[in-house]
Design an enzyme around this catalytic site. Structure first.
Site, short mmCIF file in Angstrom:
data_model
loop_
_atom_site.label_atom_id
_atom_site.label_comp_id
_atom_site.label_asym_id
_atom_site.label_seq_id
_atom_site.Cartn_x
_atom_site.Cartn_y
_atom_site.Cartn_z
N GLU A 297 0.82 -1.22 0.00
CA GLU A 297 0.00 0.00 0.00
C GLU A 297 0.85 1.27 0.00
O GLU A 297 0.53 2.27 -0.65
CB GLU A 297 -0.92 0.00 1.23
N VAL B 247 2.83 3.59 -3.33
CA VAL B 247 2.31 4.70 -4.16
C VAL B 247 1.43 5.60 -3.30
O VAL B 247 0.54 5.12 -2.58
CB VAL B 247 1.46 4.18 -5.34
N GLY C 208 2.08 7.39 -0.63
CA GLY C 208 2.33 7.46 0.82
C GLY C 208 1.14 6.95 1.61
O GLY C 208 0.76 5.78 1.51
N GLY D 299 14.05 18.63 3.83
CA GLY D 299 14.06 17.16 3.94
C GLY D 299 13.08 16.47 3.01
O GLY D 299 12.86 15.27 3.13
N GLU E 146 15.71 14.14 -1.67
CA GLU E 146 16.90 13.42 -1.24
C GLU E 146 18.14 14.27 -1.54
O GLU E 146 18.07 15.20 -2.33
CB GLU E 146 17.02 12.11 -2.05
N LYS F 55 5.79 4.60 -9.94
CA LYS F 55 4.46 4.59 -9.30
C LYS F 55 3.34 4.40 -10.34
O LYS F 55 2.41 3.63 -10.10
CB LYS F 55 4.27 5.88 -8.50
N1 HSE Z 1 10.56 10.99 -2.89
C1 HSE Z 1 9.18 10.58 -2.84
C2 HSE Z 1 8.29 11.82 -3.03
C3 HSE Z 1 8.88 9.91 -1.54
O1 HSE Z 1 8.81 12.96 -2.94
O2 HSE Z 1 7.11 11.68 -3.28
C4 HSE Z 1 7.56 9.19 -1.48
O3 HSE Z 1 7.50 8.11 -2.38
#
Ligand code: HSE
Length: 400
Positions: A124, A127, A129, A182, A185, A200
């Site tokens: 779950e 995709v 969150g 944050g 990345e 996704k």
């Molecule tokens: N790096 C991804 C985003 C994290 O910014 O949506 C969540 O999958």
């Protein structure tokens, strides 16, 4: 008491432990039993922390412990996650993962293995969150032919595009800010180049068509080429620019792509801002549905993983069917996908009309040497041909 293990104690893995602790009572009530974390697999030791006694460094400790019924994989990346997850399923353990790279690359195979072993492989959190989109597609929207699924599925880029659109900031400045907060990345390539969104939409399309959609087959463009000049044109047209991941059923199969789009205010995804995600679904009998919420981050993502744990706890002896076979789904050739295009160019209007026919022009004060125009609907191959004929294309953004 159901014993579980967590593989990978980073942001999401520690979030899962936190969610299981914070909502201990309601999770036990809904699961029918208490959930206890027996092992945490990580390279680090966490001396002095509460989890110190649960840390193991060898995944075989978990594989070989029959007490562990459910394993959480929050390591990220395809390897060694794939090897570890396969071993857990082979050993008859249920697995839930937040790892979209693993699910996109090996999902069909791991679902088949889970079925063979009469356990569950759930994903779950891979995709959207915390947005419950996977279970919705797999267990709720089962009476529909899904004809379109279009989403803002990357929080980092949506935050960046929102700030660029609202404040007219440049890409590099917004990226630095997203990293400081944050969201992005340290190496933000997967987010800003669209690779994360691509995986996704590959997962969502596989679930919708029931077959394997290879992410490598999906045409993907990120947001790195978007400038403050484009934002000024967008503002003039009253539109926002969003990175969309989209999959549409056509008479020739599914047409999937990831790219920035100009969205009019009436578009259901126009007002999805900041790190939020949203997924628009159109079913042939349902009509339209929208799923909106926290698409990234520690606790929203951990909430989805913990919900998988509850679902598994309720089905410890039952494999919940997931329709996603290893048979490869062919996608519509990118060149045949139809869109409208917004173009910025230095070519004069007469030539634009000669090449593109009926277009609507857009001009922005201060941009004297160029103009913008929106084409009628045409396929990507036809656009490419006309764009080459026109020459001097400064920018092209598709129009939703
Ligand atoms: N790096 C991804 C985003 C994290 O910014 O949506 C969540 O999958």
């Amino acid at each position: 008491m159901i014993k579980i293990a967590i593989m990978g104690y980073g942001t999401i893995g520690s979030g899962v432990a936190e969610v299981l602790q914070v909502n201990r009572e309601s999770i036990a009530r809904r699961s029918g039993e208490e959930i206890e974390v027996k092992y945490i697999l990580d390279l680090r030791d966490f001396p002095g922390e509460a989890v110190q006694d649960k840390i193991v460094h060898d995944y075989r400790m978990i594989v070989n412990d029959p007490e562990v019924r459910i394993v959480v994989e929050t390591m990220g990346g395809v390897e060694p996650a794939y090897t570890f997850v396969r071993a857990m399923l082979e050993a008859g353990k249920h697995v839930t993962t937040s790892n979209k790279a693993l699910v996109a690359a090996r999902g069909a195979e791991l679902i088949a293995l889970a079925k063979e072993k009469n356990v569950n492989f759930m994903f779950e959190a891979s995709v959207g969150g915390g947005i419950p989109i996977i279970r919705s597609l797999n267990s709720c929207l089962t009476a529909d032919e899904i004809e379109e699924i279009t989403g803002i599925v990357n929080g980092t880029t949506n935050y960046m595009m929102t700030r660029m659109c609202e404040e007219g900031l440049e890409f590099d400045d917004v990226l630095k800010d997203a990293q400081a907060k944050g969201y992005a990345e340290k190496d933000p390539t997967a987010d800003i180049e669209g690779y994360d969104a691509c995986r996704k939409i590959a997962i969502l399309t596989s679930l919708v068509c029931g077959q394997q959609v290879d992410f490598e087959d999906i045409h993907t463009e990120g947001i790195t080429a978007i400038t403050s000049a484009d934002i000024r044109y967008a503002a003039k047209m009253g539109r926002s620019i969003k990175l969309l991941a989209s999959s549409r059923k056509t008479k020739d199969g599914f047409a999937a792509m990831v790219a920035p789009f100009l969205l009019p205010p009436k578009h259901p995804l126009h007002n999805v801002n900041d790190v939020f995600n949203a997924i628009f679904v159109h079913g042939n009998v349902l009509g339209d549905a929208m799923f909106y919420g926290s698409g990234a981050g520690k606790l929203p993502t951990a909430s989805a993983v913990a919900a998988d744990i509850v679902e598994i706890a309720r089905h410890l002896d039952v494999n919940i069917a997931v329709e996603w076979s290893t048979k490869k789904q062919r996608l519509v050739d990118f060149g045949q996908i139809e869109n409208r295009y917004f173009v910025r160019t230095t070519v004069e209007k007469e030539t634009i009309r000669k090449v593109f026919g009926n277009v609507s022009f857009v001009s922005v004060e201060g941009f004297k040497e160029e103009c913008g125009f929106i084409t009628e609907v045409m396929c990507e191959a036809e656009y490419e041909k006309k764009a080459r004929e026109l020459g001097n294309v400064l920018q092209m953004i598709r129009v939703a």
